[in-house]
Write an enzyme that holds these catalytic residues in place. Structure first.
Site, short mmCIF file in Angstrom:
data_model
loop_
_atom_site.label_atom_id
_atom_site.label_comp_id
_atom_site.label_asym_id
_atom_site.label_seq_id
_atom_site.Cartn_x
_atom_site.Cartn_y
_atom_site.Cartn_z
N HIS A 223 43.16 49.85 56.60
CA HIS A 223 42.97 50.45 55.28
C HIS A 223 41.52 50.37 54.80
O HIS A 223 41.20 50.74 53.67
CB HIS A 223 43.91 49.72 54.29
CG HIS A 223 44.11 50.39 52.99
ND1 HIS A 223 43.82 49.78 51.79
CD2 HIS A 223 44.57 51.63 52.67
CE1 HIS A 223 44.11 50.60 50.79
NE2 HIS A 223 44.56 51.73 51.29
N LYS A 225 37.54 51.05 54.15
CA LYS A 225 36.62 52.17 53.96
C LYS A 225 35.21 51.59 53.97
O LYS A 225 34.81 50.90 53.02
CB LYS A 225 36.87 52.91 52.64
CG LYS A 225 38.24 53.57 52.52
CD LYS A 225 39.21 52.72 51.78
CE LYS A 225 40.53 53.45 51.58
NZ LYS A 225 41.59 52.56 51.07
N ASP A 230 21.92 52.04 59.17
CA ASP A 230 20.72 51.35 59.69
C ASP A 230 20.70 49.85 59.39
O ASP A 230 19.63 49.22 59.45
CB ASP A 230 19.44 51.98 59.13
CG ASP A 230 19.21 53.40 59.65
OD1 ASP A 230 19.79 53.74 60.69
OD2 ASP A 230 18.46 54.15 59.00
N HIS A 398 43.26 54.96 41.27
CA HIS A 398 43.39 54.45 42.63
C HIS A 398 42.45 53.28 42.91
O HIS A 398 42.44 52.73 44.01
CB HIS A 398 43.11 55.60 43.61
CG HIS A 398 43.35 55.29 45.04
ND1 HIS A 398 42.32 55.10 45.96
CD2 HIS A 398 44.50 55.13 45.75
CE1 HIS A 398 42.82 54.87 47.15
NE2 HIS A 398 44.14 54.86 47.06
N LYS A 400 40.56 49.60 43.14
CA LYS A 400 40.99 48.22 43.40
C LYS A 400 39.86 47.31 42.94
O LYS A 400 38.88 47.08 43.65
CB LYS A 400 41.25 48.00 44.88
CG LYS A 400 42.30 48.96 45.49
CD LYS A 400 41.63 50.17 46.10
CE LYS A 400 42.53 50.99 47.01
NZ LYS A 400 43.77 51.44 46.49
N ASP A 405 36.60 35.99 34.56
CA ASP A 405 35.76 35.35 33.55
C ASP A 405 34.44 36.12 33.39
O ASP A 405 34.42 37.34 33.43
CB ASP A 405 35.52 33.88 33.91
CG ASP A 405 36.82 33.07 33.93
OD1 ASP A 405 37.79 33.52 33.33
OD2 ASP A 405 36.84 32.01 34.57
#
Length: 480
Positions: A223, A225, A230, A398, A400, A405
């Site tokens: 999952h 991404k 470089d 979508h 995440k 704190d």
């Protein structure tokens, strides 16, 4: 009509064999399934309905991904000096963290061997237009190599824009490597891949079914991404590659998501994550730049934390539960999928009980109905513990993101569900810097302004059939 005795004998023998296999598989489930409830459910099903349960167990029953760790250890052994040199380059930037984050530092070192480092820069990228523009700009600036990994790549306008950008750099002599998840990207066309390979771009599926014992295990996903250019600049976050992530799916538009651009030692950490996946998929070692280019102007303290079903420890769950336990004043979480296991839910409830401002932002519009329904099964417990739940109403959310704190914020690919914690290869970036934390706070405040605070008593007024659907979906929590 009389049944031939040989046919009857065959079916009798087959029944005995299948039920024997069901008992054997039930014993395997008792020994290996991670939760007692899951072990009980599998063992009863395997003994009672072995004809159906055995093939389902082959596909869905295992949470340990075999072969990956062994392959990585093998290549580390073969290239020990090289690997050690790469690690030492990152370790030069190890930095002490504030006292309350020390447990996370120790856990990170125990799970992945990579500490929090100094000399980093992190920039929030909000939604698809901003993220794609930054990624394509980084690709255009590449001089040596490009590492790109995406759970989903779609052969559409956005997907072709990335394809054209990669081809343009390959024509200039830049080495390009691309990994996709064959299940997540099951609609990617053979022509799309061939057009990349035509220009010597190295393309590979992750091959979750590769290796002994993995052939039927369709329940695992990569999952992650990731984009690394470089060894100087890297990207992680929630966005896959396709028009949908630009808000072009009318049912889910506008699409709300968050990515992050990194510079400094975290780039080499993220690069190492990609290289492990590439080696698993291809058994090839890529020559990359391990020379860290620190950004002392920003000098953020940060950590890249990759996790997956091949981990010796359940690193993703351990880190998130530990992070929740460290929260003292504030814990804000944005996730599209909310299916926490018992220990994670307990950590959230304990945080709320000790006075932490616990806010969870979920989508109001579902893209996966079962997951959406399952989130309602937690309403009673959340109401009792004063956990604040919000439903984002301006399209589909979508992202995440986690905010702890005033000290730390995280952006990456991990959802608050069993799939991310136990079945998926994931990666998160955590930044311990007041300036970055403030930018995440402002972003989430804007999201909260576009969300509706949930009145938990509304669920009590739902129809019997809706509540039944919620209860049925909750039975599938280990798979969601």
């Amino acid at each position: 009509m009389l049944i031939d005795s040989s046919i009857l004998a065959f079916f009798s023998a087959a029944t005995v064999v299948v039920h024997g296999l069901g008992i054997a598989h039930a014993a395997h489930a008792v020994m290996n399934v991670r939760s007692s409830r899951g072990a009980i459910a599998w063992s009863i099903s395997l003994i009672t309905f072995p004809w159906l349960a055995i093939p389902l167990y082959w596909i869905l029953g295992r949470t340990k991904f075999h072969g990956y760790s062994e392959a990585i250890r093998s290549v580390y052994t073969q290239h020990y000096q090289f690997v050690r040199q790469a690690y030492m380059e990152i370790a030069k930037f190890q930095v002490p963290v504030v006292a309350k984050l020390e447990p996370l530092q120790l856990l990170a070192e125990a799970c992945i061997g990579i500490p929090f480092t100094s000399g980093n820069n992190a920039k929030l990228l909000i939604n698809g237009q901003q993220t794609y523009a930054a990624m394509l700009s980084a690709i255009a600036s590449a001089n040596g190599y490009i590492l790109l990994q995406s759970y989903i790549i779609v052969d559409d306008k956005a997907g072709n824009e990335f394809k054209d950008a990669l081809i343009a750099k390959a024509k200039q002599g830049v080495r390009v490597y691309l990994i996709y998840d064959e299940i997540g990207s099951n609609k990617i066309s053979h022509l799309y891949i061939k057009s990349l390979q035509k220009y010597d771009i190295q393309v590979s599926a992750f091959h979750t079914t590769k290796g002994r014992g993995n052939r039927f295990q369709l329940n695992f996903r990569n999952h992650r991404k990731i984009l690394v250019v470089d060894g100087r600049t890297a990207f992680i976050g929630g966005l896959n590659i396709g028009d949908e992530y630009l808000g072009k799916n009318p049912r889910l538009s506008p699409w709300r998501d968050t990515h992050m651009m990194l510079q400094g030692p975290t780039v080499q950490s993220l690069q190492g994550c990609f290289l492990q996946d590439w080696y698993w998929a291809t058994r090839q070692v890529i020559d990359v730049n391990w020379q860290v280019q620190p950004n002392w102007e920003s000098d953020y303290t940060a950590l890249v934390f990759p996790t997956g079903p091949a981990d010796k420890l359940k690193a993703c769950k351990l880190f998130f539960v530990n992070t929740i336990n460290q929260a003292q004043t504030r814990l804000w979480i944005a996730t599209p999928y909310f299916v926490p296991d018992d220990s994670t839910l307990t950590a959230l409830k304990l945080a709320a009980l000790r006075g932490v401002d616990v806010r969870i932002i979920l989508p109001n519009r579902p893209d996966h109905l079962l997951v959406y329904l399952c989130s309602f099964s937690y309403y009673t417990e959340m109401k009792a513990m004063n956990i604040q739940l919000y439903r984002y109403k301006r399209g589909f959310m979508h992202q995440k993101v986690i905010l702890i704190d005033e000290e730390m914020a995280g952006v990456g690919t991990v959802n608050l569900d069993n799939r991310s914690f136990f079945l998926n290869f994931e990666v998160m970036g955590f930044v311990a810097n007041s300036q970055f934390v403030k930018s995440v706070e402002e972003m989430l405040q804007a999201d909260l302004a576009a969300a509706l605070a949930v009145d938990f008593s509304d669920y009590e007024r739902k129809s019997f059939w809706f509540k039944l659907a919620v209860k049925i979906s909750s039975l599938l929590k280990p798979l969601l």
